[in-house]
Design a protein around this motif. Structure first.
Motif, PDB file in Angstrom:
ATOM      1  N   GLY A   1       4.866  -5.897  -3.356  1.00 35.83           N
ATOM      2  CA  GLY A   1       4.153  -5.145  -4.381  1.00 35.83           C
ATOM      3  C   GLY A   1       2.692  -4.948  -4.044  1.00 35.83           C
ATOM      4  N   SER A   2       2.062  -5.971  -3.468  1.00 32.50           N
ATOM      5  CA  SER A   2       0.653  -5.816  -3.092  1.00 32.50           C
ATOM      6  C   SER A   2       0.503  -4.829  -1.941  1.00 32.50           C
ATOM      7  N   ILE A   3       1.466  -4.803  -1.021  1.00 32.46           N
ATOM      8  CA  ILE A   3       1.426  -3.817   0.065  1.00 32.46           C
ATOM      9  C   ILE A   3       1.640  -2.410  -0.498  1.00 32.46           C
ATOM     10  N   TYR A   4       2.608  -2.260  -1.392  1.00 31.57           N
ATOM     11  CA  TYR A   4       2.840  -0.959  -2.023  1.00 31.57           C
ATOM     12  C   TYR A   4       1.593  -0.488  -2.770  1.00 31.57           C
ATOM     13  N   GLN A   5       0.959  -1.397  -3.517  1.00 33.99           N
ATOM     14  CA  GLN A   5      -0.228  -1.033  -4.290  1.00 33.99           C
ATOM     15  C   GLN A   5      -1.361  -0.600  -3.366  1.00 33.99           C
ATOM     16  N   TYR A   6      -1.567  -1.330  -2.272  1.00 29.42           N
ATOM     17  CA  TYR A   6      -2.605  -0.974  -1.301  1.00 29.42           C
ATOM     18  C   TYR A   6      -2.326   0.405  -0.700  1.00 29.42           C
ATOM     19  N   SER A   7      -1.085   0.644  -0.334  1.00 25.45           N
ATOM     20  CA  SER A   7      -0.705   1.925   0.243  1.00 25.45           C
ATOM     21  C   SER A   7      -0.907   3.074  -0.747  1.00 25.45           C
TER      22      SER A   7
END
Length: 117
Positions: free
Chosen positions: A90-96
């Motif tokens: 989720g943190s990777i998705y949010q950053y992207s």
């Protein structure tokens, strides 16, 4: 009923995300999940596979981000699984998504050797 194999990002900022959800009482593509697609701006299609306990979301990252979708899912009664891997993804998705939104709003770069105006 749409299947996850029919979901393909076609726009510049469209992304397809898989979200693992806990076992729900909802049937595949229940009205609660379909309402999210119509209420949240930028969400194109949501497909809920209750047997695999996963949800596929196709959305425009320049209009909406991952955290807004997770919040809408939680309010609709289809919360994502809460474990370290889901939080990490989720943190990777949010950053992207934040990166995509910033790039979508950025002015076009200077061309060749011309200085920006």
């Amino acid at each position: 009923m749409k299947s996850k194999h029919q979901l393909k990002p076609t726009g510049t900022w469209e992304v397809l995300r898989r979200i693992r959800v806990s076992k729900t009482n909802h049937s595949d593509n229940s009205p609660a999940v379909d309402d999210i697609a119509s209420q949240v701006t930028g969400v194109k299609i949501i497909v809920l596979d209750n047997d695999a306990r996963e949800l596929w979301v196709l959305y425009d990252a320049s209009q909406v981000d991952y955290q807004a979708i997770v919040q809408a899912l939680t309010e609709a009664g289809v919360p994502p699984i809460d474990n370290w891997w889901t939080r990490f993804k989720g943190s990777i998705y949010q950053y992207s998504d934040t990166n995509a939104r910033d790039n979508a709003k950025a002015p076009p770069p200077a061309c060749c050797n011309k200085s920006p105006k």
